[in-house]
Write an enzyme that holds these catalytic residues in place. Structure first.
Site, PDB file in Angstrom:
ATOM      1  N   ARG A  87       0.827  -1.221   0.000  1.00 22.47           N
ATOM      2  CA  ARG A  87       0.000   0.000   0.000  1.00 22.47           C
ATOM      3  C   ARG A  87       0.855   1.263   0.000  1.00 22.47           C
ATOM      4  O   ARG A  87       0.364   2.351   0.281  1.00 22.47           O
ATOM      5  CB  ARG A  87      -0.915   0.004   1.210  1.00 22.47           C
ATOM      6  CG  ARG A  87      -0.174  -0.186   2.530  1.00 22.47           C
ATOM      7  CD  ARG A  87      -1.108   0.091   3.658  1.00 22.47           C
ATOM      8  NE  ARG A  87      -0.600  -0.416   4.924  1.00 22.47           N
ATOM      9  CZ  ARG A  87      -1.186  -0.189   6.068  1.00 22.47           C
ATOM     10  NH1 ARG A  87      -2.282   0.531   6.110  1.00 22.47           N
ATOM     11  NH2 ARG A  87      -0.684  -0.681   7.184  1.00 22.47           N
ATOM     12  N   LYS A 107       2.582   6.321   1.628  1.00 24.87           N
ATOM     13  CA  LYS A 107       1.902   5.151   2.195  1.00 24.87           C
ATOM     14  C   LYS A 107       0.390   5.379   2.232  1.00 24.87           C
ATOM     15  O   LYS A 107      -0.061   6.402   2.720  1.00 24.87           O
ATOM     16  CB  LYS A 107       2.447   4.924   3.625  1.00 24.87           C
ATOM     17  CG  LYS A 107       1.864   3.721   4.333  1.00 24.87           C
ATOM     18  CD  LYS A 107       2.698   3.380   5.567  1.00 24.87           C
ATOM     19  CE  LYS A 107       2.085   2.252   6.369  1.00 24.87           C
ATOM     20  NZ  LYS A 107       2.899   1.949   7.566  1.00 24.87           N
ATOM     21  N   ARG A 177      14.587  -3.384   3.946  1.00 25.86           N
ATOM     22  CA  ARG A 177      14.357  -4.101   5.204  1.00 25.86           C
ATOM     23  C   ARG A 177      15.189  -5.377   5.209  1.00 25.86           C
ATOM     24  O   ARG A 177      15.634  -5.837   4.152  1.00 25.86           O
ATOM     25  CB  ARG A 177      12.866  -4.460   5.303  1.00 25.86           C
ATOM     26  CG  ARG A 177      11.949  -3.235   5.152  1.00 25.86           C
ATOM     27  CD  ARG A 177      10.739  -3.548   4.270  1.00 25.86           C
ATOM     28  NE  ARG A 177      10.000  -2.331   3.916  1.00 25.86           N
ATOM     29  CZ  ARG A 177       9.061  -1.772   4.669  1.00 25.86           C
ATOM     30  NH1 ARG A 177       8.703  -2.345   5.796  1.00 25.86           N
ATOM     31  NH2 ARG A 177       8.459  -0.666   4.297  1.00 25.86           N
ATOM     32  N   ASP A 245      10.441  -7.959   8.240  1.00 31.27           N
ATOM     33  CA  ASP A 245      10.066  -7.015   7.176  1.00 31.27           C
ATOM     34  C   ASP A 245       9.862  -5.606   7.720  1.00 31.27           C
ATOM     35  O   ASP A 245       9.632  -4.679   6.945  1.00 31.27           O
ATOM     36  CB  ASP A 245       8.795  -7.485   6.451  1.00 31.27           C
ATOM     37  CG  ASP A 245       7.653  -7.766   7.400  1.00 31.27           C
ATOM     38  OD1 ASP A 245       7.817  -8.642   8.278  1.00 31.27           O
ATOM     39  OD2 ASP A 245       6.612  -7.105   7.292  1.00 31.27           O
ATOM     40  N   ASN A 246       9.946  -5.443   9.030  1.00 30.89           N
ATOM     41  CA  ASN A 246       9.767  -4.106   9.600  1.00 30.89           C
ATOM     42  C   ASN A 246      11.057  -3.545  10.186  1.00 30.89           C
ATOM     43  O   ASN A 246      11.043  -2.520  10.851  1.00 30.89           O
ATOM     44  CB  ASN A 246       8.687  -4.118  10.679  1.00 30.89           C
ATOM     45  CG  ASN A 246       7.302  -4.334  10.085  1.00 30.89           C
ATOM     46  OD1 ASN A 246       7.084  -4.062   8.906  1.00 30.89           O
ATOM     47  ND2 ASN A 246       6.376  -4.813  10.887  1.00 30.89           N
ATOM     48  N   ASP A 255       8.228   1.522  10.196  1.00 31.82           N
ATOM     49  CA  ASP A 255       6.950   0.810  10.197  1.00 31.82           C
ATOM     50  C   ASP A 255       6.288   0.749  11.566  1.00 31.82           C
ATOM     51  O   ASP A 255       6.228  -0.299  12.213  1.00 31.82           O
ATOM     52  CB  ASP A 255       7.134  -0.626   9.656  1.00 31.82           C
ATOM     53  CG  ASP A 255       6.643  -0.728   8.229  1.00 31.82           C
ATOM     54  OD1 ASP A 255       6.253   0.312   7.658  1.00 31.82           O
ATOM     55  OD2 ASP A 255       6.622  -1.839   7.687  1.00 31.82           O
TER      56      ASP A 255
HETATM   57  P1  AMP Z   1       2.642  -4.107   8.258  1.00 31.89           P
HETATM   58  O1  AMP Z   1       2.002  -4.985   9.272  1.00 31.89           O
HETATM   59  O2  AMP Z   1       1.996  -2.752   8.111  1.00 31.89           O
HETATM   60  O3  AMP Z   1       4.120  -4.014   8.414  1.00 31.89           O
HETATM   61  O4  AMP Z   1       2.368  -4.809   6.847  1.00 31.89           O
HETATM   62  C1  AMP Z   1       2.761  -6.110   6.511  1.00 31.89           C
HETATM   63  C2  AMP Z   1       2.529  -6.353   5.047  1.00 31.89           C
HETATM   64  O5  AMP Z   1       1.140  -6.213   4.733  1.00 31.89           O
HETATM   65  C3  AMP Z   1       3.241  -5.413   4.106  1.00 31.89           C
HETATM   66  O6  AMP Z   1       3.570  -6.132   2.961  1.00 31.89           O
HETATM   67  C4  AMP Z   1       2.201  -4.358   3.813  1.00 31.89           C
HETATM   68  O7  AMP Z   1       2.419  -3.691   2.602  1.00 31.89           O
HETATM   69  C5  AMP Z   1       0.942  -5.214   3.753  1.00 31.89           C
HETATM   70  N1  AMP Z   1      -0.266  -4.441   4.097  1.00 31.89           N
HETATM   71  C6  AMP Z   1      -0.655  -3.991   5.300  1.00 31.89           C
HETATM   72  N2  AMP Z   1      -1.840  -3.355   5.217  1.00 31.89           N
HETATM   73  C7  AMP Z   1      -2.216  -3.395   3.930  1.00 31.89           C
HETATM   74  C8  AMP Z   1      -3.341  -2.909   3.190  1.00 31.89           C
HETATM   75  N3  AMP Z   1      -4.333  -2.261   3.783  1.00 31.89           N
HETATM   76  N4  AMP Z   1      -3.375  -3.146   1.862  1.00 31.89           N
HETATM   77  C9  AMP Z   1      -2.397  -3.805   1.243  1.00 31.89           C
HETATM   78  N5  AMP Z   1      -1.311  -4.292   1.863  1.00 31.89           N
HETATM   79  C10 AMP Z   1      -1.209  -4.089   3.195  1.00 31.89           C
HETATM   80 MG    MG Z   2       5.591  -3.453   7.515  1.00 38.04          MG
END
Ligand code: AMP
Ligand code: MG
Length: 488
Positions: A87, A107, A177, A245-246, A255
């Site tokens: 996103r 973002k 990352r 990944d964070n 993140d």
């Molecule tokens: P996060 O927990 O925010 O670090 O996200 C983990 C993964 O999920 C990453 O690949 C983000 O890009 C994806 N992600 C989180 N929220 C969304 C969303 N609303 N739409 C698409 N991808 C998402």
């Molecule tokens: Mg993330």
């Protein structure tokens, strides 16, 4: 701005080029003029005039080359396979006023090939939390992503309820990352050598001086990560989702989702309500940092000259770097020299805070008033509030500890001690309740509270007239915790 779009020239398997998907009727949320100046954004009339359209995805400046990055990761200890920017888009890379590389990453800006089940959007609530937190950590002096600004829109986004869609222009020294390397190892191992060179040349050029640049680079990542986590522990920051990944390869906080700042001191505190086992509890962060690096490093064995043994040497400094940085910082918070008896006093103090569920930020700050109450009226108030919470037994422990602490301080230069204490114990951190008040008002279209909290956190080590009592008020000792989940 001094553009330096280099990622877009790497192998095309690493990303997907695409424009943002516009938000509906984007409007000003907040703009960080200091970041705009640092980036050189402020010197460009077109960028300044059209920043809301740019963040809303309506207008793409000619020098931007947006792309979604591919990466993978271990989430809550499990291999999660391919993730990637689901996103957000890397919009441009620039050199800032200090000649440091900075990524502009938008973002909340729509679907990408990596969106999986998500909708590509971010809600106003989490955008404000990320915006204020990046600012708070940066101003506290902790390496972190920050943001240029954010917009709110009429695009509606479904989470537990319908919420307003928003977009944040995140600014970070890198968006690479640990999970980028995990992706390469799984899906394009032939790219590892070139990508490692890119990471070294862009972010760790000093490692080229070494006879073994790759090992120097890996050691530097280990050390920077250890120092960042020591900074978190000292300030009382819980990241909440330390998945691979964070975590950035530059040792810069990235993140923010279910993060929190420690209030009533409890080392086992879990801020993220989705973290049922407490994997990412405050006290586990140093060990999880090690776990992440230990999971990450073996991928480099594919490279020439990198063996299990040399990798062990890269990881070895983690613990000592963390301990040194943490213990030094703890002594500075108390205004004491870094030595054994200072440390025993410090650990007794932490136990005292824990036993009596005292507020971490306020209690450290209150110590300034122990020595010079007349010079520190705000801290005097904090100290009185703290003492009023102590029962007889706790009061005895306090009397005993504070007498020994004062005796330890006395032979020192008081000016030095006060400087250290003031520079290492913030008067204000971003409490969950503060962020929540700003969010509630913003969801009604009122951004004054976002503005005020932003101003307050611009100088977190100084007592300020724009503060209210609520800014330093921890929750009641056994109050149920505010639910902060991964939903964002
Ligand atoms: P996060 O927990 O925010 O670090 O996200 C983990 C993964 O999920 C990453 O690949 C983000 O890009 C994806 N992600 C989180 N929220 C969304 C969303 N609303 N739409 C698409 N991808 C998402
Ligand atoms: Mg993330």
């Amino acid at each position: 701005m001094r553009y330096q779009n280099t990622y877009v020239h790497l192998d095309t398997r690493l990303y997907h080029k695409q424009p943002p998907t516009p938000l509906d009727n984007p409007r000003i949320g907040h703009f960080n003029m200091q970041v705009a100046q640092q980036l050189g954004w402020a010197d460009d009339e077109d960028l300044m005039a059209r920043w809301v359209e740019i963040l809303g995805g309506q207008y793409l400046p000619a020098d931007f080359e947006p792309l979604a990055m591919a990466y993978a990761g271990h989430q809550f200890g499990q291999w999660a396979g391919q993730l990637g920017d689901g996103r957000g888009l890397l919009m441009a890379q620039v050199l800032d006023n200090n000649d440091q590389p900075q990524d502009l990453h938008l973002k909340g800006i729509g679907l990408t090939p990596y969106s999986r089940m998500g909708d590509g959007r971010a809600v106003l609530r989490s955008t404000i939390r990320e915006y204020l937190c990046g600012h708070a950590l940066t101003q506290l002096g902790i390496p972190s992503s920050n943001a240029l600004g954010f917009v709110v829109s009429d695009t509606r986004v479904r989470r537990e309820r319908m919420e307003a869609g928003a977009a944040l222009m995140r600014v970070a020294d890198s968006h690479i990352r640990l999970g980028h390397v995990e992706w390469i190892a799984s899906f394009a191992p032939d790219l590892l050598s070139e990508f490692t060179d890119y990471m070294i040349d862009t972010y760790y050029p000093e490692c080229r001086q070494s006879e073994t640049p790759v090992l120097a680079f890996l050691t530097a990542v280990v050390e920077r990560t250890a120092r960042m986590i020591a900074d978190w522990q000292l300030i009382g920051f819980a990241h909440g989702v330390m998945n691979t990944d964070n975590l950035s390869i530059t040792g810069s906080t990235l993140d923010f989702g279910p993060f929190g700042f420690m209030e009533r001191f409890n080392p086992a505190w879990i801020n993220n309500h989705s973290d049922h086992t407490g994997r990412y509890a405050y006290q586990n962060q140093p060990a999880i940092g090690h776990w992440n690096l230990n999971t990450w490093l073996p991928h480099f064995m594919r490279l020439e000259g990198v063996t299990r043994e040399t990798l062990a040497d890269c990881l070895a400094p983690y613990e000592a770097t963390f301990m040194q940085h943490y213990q030094q910082g703890l002594c500075r918070k108390l205004g004491l020299p870094h030595q054994r008896d200072s440390l025993s006093l410090a650990f007794e103090w932490l136990t005292f805070l824990e036993d009596n569920l005292l507020d971490y930020t306020n209690s450290f700050r209150a110590l300034l008033a122990l020595v010079a109450p007349n010079d520190y009226p705000y801290e005097q108030q904090l100290l009185s509030t703290m003492m009023a919470e102590l029962n007889d037994e706790a009061n005895k422990v306090w009397q005993d500890w504070s007498a020994r602490y004062l005796a330890q301080l006395q032979p020192l230069s008081m000016e030095q001690a006060f400087n250290d204490m003031q520079a290492n114990n913030p008067a204000y951190v971003l409490r969950n309740s503060m962020a929540q008040r700003a969010i509630t008002a913003a969801e009604q279209g009122q951004f004054e509270e976002v503005n005020r909290v932003f101003e307050l956190l611009a100088n977190p080590y100084d007592v300020q007239t724009i503060a209210t009592d609520l800014d330093s008020a921890p929750p009641a000792p056994h109050a149920p915790q505010m639910p902060i989940s991964c939903s964002s």
